[in-house]
Design a protein around this motif. Sequence first.
Motif, PDB file in Angstrom:
ATOM      1  N   GLU A  89       8.447  -1.277  30.667  1.00 49.67           N
ATOM      2  CA  GLU A  89       9.284  -0.085  30.531  1.00 49.67           C
ATOM      3  C   GLU A  89       9.274   0.804  31.775  1.00 49.67           C
ATOM      4  N   GLU A  90       8.792   0.257  32.919  1.00 47.92           N
ATOM      5  CA  GLU A  90       8.769   1.047  34.144  1.00 47.92           C
ATOM      6  C   GLU A  90      10.197   1.352  34.597  1.00 47.92           C
ATOM      7  N   GLN A  96      16.536  -2.176  37.724  1.00 48.74           N
ATOM      8  CA  GLN A  96      16.978  -3.510  38.117  1.00 48.74           C
ATOM      9  C   GLN A  96      17.798  -4.159  37.010  1.00 48.74           C
ATOM     10  N   VAL A  97      17.369  -3.983  35.771  1.00 47.08           N
ATOM     11  CA  VAL A  97      18.125  -4.521  34.635  1.00 47.08           C
ATOM     12  C   VAL A  97      19.540  -3.951  34.623  1.00 47.08           C
ATOM     13  N   LYS A  98      19.625  -2.660  34.847  1.00 49.36           N
ATOM     14  CA  LYS A  98      20.925  -1.992  34.851  1.00 49.36           C
ATOM     15  C   LYS A  98      21.789  -2.468  36.007  1.00 49.36           C
ATOM     16  N   PRO A 107      13.281  -0.425  24.895  1.00 49.68           N
ATOM     17  CA  PRO A 107      11.838  -0.696  25.001  1.00 49.68           C
ATOM     18  C   PRO A 107      11.304  -1.302  23.708  1.00 49.68           C
ATOM     19  N   LYS A 108      10.372  -2.239  23.837  1.00 48.02           N
ATOM     20  CA  LYS A 108       9.780  -2.842  22.639  1.00 48.02           C
ATOM     21  C   LYS A 108       8.933  -1.842  21.857  1.00 48.02           C
ATOM     22  N   TYR A 210       8.142  -9.047  37.653  1.00 50.32           N
ATOM     23  CA  TYR A 210       8.412  -8.575  36.288  1.00 50.32           C
ATOM     24  C   TYR A 210       7.545  -9.283  35.259  1.00 50.32           C
ATOM     25  N   SER A 211       6.395  -9.821  35.732  1.00 50.84           N
ATOM     26  CA  SER A 211       5.497 -10.505  34.804  1.00 50.84           C
ATOM     27  C   SER A 211       4.443  -9.530  34.300  1.00 50.84           C
TER      28      SER A 211
END
Length: 211
Positions: A89-90, A96-98, A107-108, A210-211
């Motif tokens: 959730e950083e 980057q997702v966006k 967020p989970k 992203y791991s």
Amino acid sequence: MDSNYTIIIADDHPLFRNALFQSVHMAISGANLIEADSLDGLLNVLCKEPDPDLLLLDLKMPGTNGLSGLIQLRAEYPDLPIVVISASEEPSVVTQVKSHGAFGFIPKSSDMRELVKALNQVLSGEPFFPEGLIYHEFGSDLTDKISALTPQQYKVLAMLSDGLLNKQIAYELNVSEATIKAHMTAIFRKLNVKNRTQAVILLQQLEYEYS
């Protein structure tokens, strides 16, 4: 919301996938829900359901780790609304997702009420990103390079990462070895690398981020 939406849930954790399944049912009565627990499974689903209304995508599951799966799916299915659901959730991850075309990020850690709100919002045509996160304005040069690859070039790179030889890749993709060599030349140029080892290292770096 009551509809005939077709929604794909792609996550390899059965407990979370089940919770998400229930949340979607709460948000959208009568939705057609399809589950996948790996990238290969998801691609098989998309072959059978080429026009779903929404894909809920985990960033980490077999076949993908980080942004690589999103980049591949975005390239192959440019019109598919993709909402990433992740424990990462950083702000940099959300940014980057966006920037790589996701329609939303959930967020989970979200509770059921937040999940339902997010799902209703994206299905009404409005992107959903968490409130209060500060987005960085500058993307990653590495992800920009990877996203410049065509879907076929990305497949070749992924197979390189799996250790396959040119001859094996040509067989898997049902093309000539000369075609694979041409793809390799284009991949090296776009990634600004000199050989297959450097190209694989770049892909692994992207997944490590992203791991």
